[in-house]
Design an enzyme around this catalytic site. Structure first.
Site, PDB file in Angstrom:
ATOM      1  N   LYS A   1       1.244  26.940 -33.367  1.00  0.00           N
ATOM      2  CA  LYS A   1       1.121  25.583 -32.369  1.00  0.00           C
ATOM      3  C   LYS A   1      -0.383  25.065 -32.429  1.00  0.00           C
ATOM      4  CE  LYS A   1       1.888  27.915 -28.528  1.00  0.00           C
ATOM      5  NZ  LYS A   1       2.350  29.202 -29.173  1.00  0.00           N
TER       6      LYS A   1
ATOM      7  N   ARG B   1       5.752  26.226 -20.030  1.00  0.00           N
ATOM      8  CA  ARG B   1       5.858  27.717 -20.566  1.00  0.00           C
ATOM      9  C   ARG B   1       6.862  28.148 -19.664  1.00  0.00           C
ATOM     10  NH1 ARG B   1       0.922  28.775 -23.539  1.00  0.00           N
ATOM     11  NH2 ARG B   1       1.163  31.134 -24.014  1.00  0.00           N
TER      12      ARG B   1
ATOM     13  N   ARG C   1      -6.262  36.391 -36.621  1.00  0.00           N
ATOM     14  CA  ARG C   1      -7.042  35.096 -36.315  1.00  0.00           C
ATOM     15  C   ARG C   1      -8.316  35.244 -36.076  1.00  0.00           C
ATOM     16  NH1 ARG C   1      -3.810  32.007 -32.081  1.00  0.00           N
ATOM     17  NH2 ARG C   1      -3.835  33.828 -30.947  1.00  0.00           N
TER      18      ARG C   1
ATOM     19  N   ARG D   1     -10.284  36.244 -30.313  1.00  0.00           N
ATOM     20  CA  ARG D   1      -9.913  35.915 -28.999  1.00  0.00           C
ATOM     21  C   ARG D   1      -9.609  37.336 -28.015  1.00  0.00           C
ATOM     22  NH1 ARG D   1      -5.060  31.552 -28.539  1.00  0.00           N
ATOM     23  NH2 ARG D   1      -4.218  32.958 -27.100  1.00  0.00           N
TER      24      ARG D   1
ATOM     25  N   ARG E   1       2.189  39.456 -24.390  1.00  0.00           N
ATOM     26  CA  ARG E   1       2.554  38.010 -24.507  1.00  0.00           C
ATOM     27  C   ARG E   1       3.898  37.707 -25.092  1.00  0.00           C
ATOM     28  NH1 ARG E   1      -2.807  36.841 -27.673  1.00  0.00           N
ATOM     29  NH2 ARG E   1      -1.901  34.790 -28.139  1.00  0.00           N
TER      30      ARG E   1
HETATM   31  P1  AP5 Z   1      -2.086  29.647 -34.045  1.00  0.00           P
HETATM   32  O1  AP5 Z   1      -1.949  28.155 -34.842  1.00  0.00           O
HETATM   33  O2  AP5 Z   1      -3.583  29.914 -33.517  1.00  0.00           O
HETATM   34  O3  AP5 Z   1      -0.964  30.103 -33.081  1.00  0.00           O
HETATM   35  P2  AP5 Z   1      -0.356  29.418 -31.725  1.00  0.00           P
HETATM   36  O4  AP5 Z   1       1.059  29.077 -31.642  1.00  0.00           O
HETATM   37  O5  AP5 Z   1      -1.216  28.126 -31.303  1.00  0.00           O
HETATM   38  O6  AP5 Z   1      -0.618  30.867 -31.025  1.00  0.00           O
HETATM   39  P3  AP5 Z   1      -1.455  31.305 -29.488  1.00  0.00           P
HETATM   40  O7  AP5 Z   1      -1.821  32.631 -29.693  1.00  0.00           O
HETATM   41  O8  AP5 Z   1      -2.593  30.118 -29.627  1.00  0.00           O
HETATM   42  O9  AP5 Z   1      -0.301  30.866 -28.668  1.00  0.00           O
HETATM   43  P4  AP5 Z   1      -0.134  31.438 -27.093  1.00  0.00           P
HETATM   44  O10 AP5 Z   1       0.931  30.477 -26.748  1.00  0.00           O
HETATM   45  O11 AP5 Z   1       0.078  32.846 -26.925  1.00  0.00           O
HETATM   46  O12 AP5 Z   1      -1.691  31.237 -26.373  1.00  0.00           O
HETATM   47  P5  AP5 Z   1      -2.390  30.213 -25.758  1.00  0.00           P
HETATM   48  O13 AP5 Z   1      -3.617  29.915 -25.799  1.00  0.00           O
HETATM   49  O14 AP5 Z   1      -1.272  28.951 -25.654  1.00  0.00           O
HETATM   50  O15 AP5 Z   1      -1.873  30.512 -35.342  1.00  0.00           O
HETATM   51  C1  AP5 Z   1      -2.177  31.844 -35.171  1.00  0.00           C
HETATM   52  C2  AP5 Z   1      -2.821  32.536 -36.422  1.00  0.00           C
HETATM   53  O16 AP5 Z   1      -1.866  32.395 -37.571  1.00  0.00           O
HETATM   54  C3  AP5 Z   1      -4.023  31.610 -36.983  1.00  0.00           C
HETATM   55  O17 AP5 Z   1      -5.034  32.656 -37.355  1.00  0.00           O
HETATM   56  C4  AP5 Z   1      -3.474  30.644 -38.164  1.00  0.00           C
HETATM   57  O18 AP5 Z   1      -4.428  30.561 -38.919  1.00  0.00           O
HETATM   58  C5  AP5 Z   1      -2.401  31.723 -38.520  1.00  0.00           C
HETATM   59  N1  AP5 Z   1      -1.327  30.717 -39.207  1.00  0.00           N
HETATM   60  C6  AP5 Z   1      -0.848  29.737 -38.594  1.00  0.00           C
HETATM   61  N2  AP5 Z   1       0.274  29.087 -39.316  1.00  0.00           N
HETATM   62  C7  AP5 Z   1       0.428  29.966 -40.376  1.00  0.00           C
HETATM   63  C8  AP5 Z   1       1.313  30.013 -41.217  1.00  0.00           C
HETATM   64  N3  AP5 Z   1       2.383  29.183 -41.526  1.00  0.00           N
HETATM   65  N4  AP5 Z   1       1.179  31.024 -42.263  1.00  0.00           N
HETATM   66  C9  AP5 Z   1       0.392  31.933 -41.990  1.00  0.00           C
HETATM   67  N5  AP5 Z   1      -0.592  32.220 -41.058  1.00  0.00           N
HETATM   68  C10 AP5 Z   1      -0.440  30.853 -40.147  1.00  0.00           C
HETATM   69  O19 AP5 Z   1      -2.234  31.049 -24.270  1.00  0.00           O
HETATM   70  C11 AP5 Z   1      -3.113  32.024 -23.978  1.00  0.00           C
HETATM   71  C12 AP5 Z   1      -3.036  32.364 -22.583  1.00  0.00           C
HETATM   72  O20 AP5 Z   1      -3.168  31.533 -21.440  1.00  0.00           O
HETATM   73  C13 AP5 Z   1      -1.496  32.850 -22.122  1.00  0.00           C
HETATM   74  O21 AP5 Z   1      -1.253  34.143 -22.368  1.00  0.00           O
HETATM   75  C14 AP5 Z   1      -1.703  32.580 -20.452  1.00  0.00           C
HETATM   76  O22 AP5 Z   1      -2.066  33.704 -20.088  1.00  0.00           O
HETATM   77  C15 AP5 Z   1      -2.494  31.313 -20.444  1.00  0.00           C
HETATM   78  N6  AP5 Z   1      -1.577  30.274 -20.440  1.00  0.00           N
HETATM   79  C16 AP5 Z   1      -1.567  29.107 -21.464  1.00  0.00           C
HETATM   80  N7  AP5 Z   1      -0.854  28.273 -21.145  1.00  0.00           N
HETATM   81  C17 AP5 Z   1      -0.404  28.730 -19.874  1.00  0.00           C
HETATM   82  C18 AP5 Z   1       0.783  28.001 -19.232  1.00  0.00           C
HETATM   83  N8  AP5 Z   1       1.214  26.811 -19.793  1.00  0.00           N
HETATM   84  N9  AP5 Z   1       1.152  28.310 -18.048  1.00  0.00           N
HETATM   85  C19 AP5 Z   1       0.617  29.821 -17.503  1.00  0.00           C
HETATM   86  N10 AP5 Z   1      -0.248  30.508 -18.330  1.00  0.00           N
HETATM   87  C20 AP5 Z   1      -0.592  30.040 -19.487  1.00  0.00           C
HETATM   88 MG    MG Z   2      -2.870  28.109 -29.825  1.00  0.00          MG
END
Ligand code: AP5
Ligand code: MG
Length: 213
Positions: free
Chosen positions: A13, A88, A122, A154, A165
């Site tokens: 994402k 979410r 990552r 992270r 997660r």
């Molecule tokens: P990346 O683009 O970083 O992936 P992402 O989908 O953004 O994954 P996240 O881990 O950030 O998602 P998440 O939803 O768990 O975390 P968030 O920060 O939202 O890509 C991942 C890796 O793969 C990178 O190294 C990239 O280079 C590589 N990559 C990408 N595309 C690729 C491809 N095609 N091929 C190969 N490699 C690739 O949330 C974190 C925490 O915050 C949650 O657990 C929760 O506690 C809290 N939180 C956040 N939002 C909410 C909400 N709305 N409500 C409640 N709690 C929340």
């Molecule tokens: Mg992300």
């Protein structure tokens, strides 16, 4: 253009949001990034969110929904925005729909076996750039191409937390795919390909929306 990027942890994402920001000049709003910034600044909100994030659970809705509502009312969101990691669960989706309608929800579909590898490899920079040691490495090891900062992992990217997660995604978030499909705005994108191939498909899906305006 108001869009949401949807998909499990590690789907890409944040990575895809970067390309949309470049192409459309609208801001990326990542609830995860906003929460991590609060955590770094040691605010009350950040301290409260820490425990949930460390174990991979969702931060309570009253906090996250308020934070989002405030962010999307800021001036730079006038022409639209890209939501990343919000909504979410169904309460967040309903709270959002009371505020506005989204134009599209881009659902990045990735096999679960690839997700753990993506997340554990990552590397992040404090400037917001994201890398992968294998799939998207920086030119110089551990150093950000954009700002020269030192890359780090992270706190919630340890394998055990990642599994949590993923479980939270399955039990609380995934049902939103059908919620948005029923609304007719969901665009499924095959995320089991290279970053560039996925980006081309995402742009194609969004350009159809542009024509429709
Ligand atoms: P990346 O683009 O970083 O992936 P992402 O989908 O953004 O994954 P996240 O881990 O950030 O998602 P998440 O939803 O768990 O975390 P968030 O920060 O939202 O890509 C991942 C890796 O793969 C990178 O190294 C990239 O280079 C590589 N990559 C990408 N595309 C690729 C491809 N095609 N091929 C190969 N490699 C690739 O949330 C974190 C925490 O915050 C949650 O657990 C929760 O506690 C809290 N939180 C956040 N939002 C909410 C909400 N709305 N409500 C409640 N709690 C929340
Ligand atoms: Mg992300």
């Amino acid at each position: 253009m108001k869009i949401a990027l949807f998909g499990p942890p590690g789907a890409g994402k944040g990575t895809q949001a970067r390309y949309i920001v470049e192409r459309y000049g609208i801001p990326q709003i990542s609830t995860g990034d906003l929460l991590r910034a609060q955590l770094r600044e040691g605010t009350e909100l950040g301290m409260m969110a820490r425990g949930y994030m460390d174990r991979g659970a969702l931060v309570p809705n009253e906090v996250v929904i308020g934070m989002m509502r405030e962010r999307i009312s800021e001036e730079d969101c006038g022409e639209g925005f890209i939501l990343d990691g919000f909504p979410r669960d169904i309460s967040q989706a309903e709270a959002l729909s009371n505020l506005m309608d989204l134009d599209a929800v881009v659902n990045i579909v990735v096999d679960e076996s690839a997700l753990i590898r993506r997340i554990t490899g990552r590397r992040m920079c404090k400037c917001g750039m994201t890398y992968h040691i294998e799939f998207d490495p920086p030119a110089k090891e551990d150093t950000c191409d954009r700002c020269g900062g030192l890359l780090y992992q992270r706190g919630d990217d340890r394998e055990e937390t990642v599994r949590n997660r993923l479980e939270v995604y399955r039990s609380q978030t995934e049902s939103l795919v059908e919620y948005y499909r029923k609304k007719g705005i969901l665009k499924d994108i095959d995320g089991n390909r290279s970053i560039d191939e996925i980006s081309r498909d995402v742009m194609r899906a969004l350009s159809i929306l542009e024509v429709g305006k």
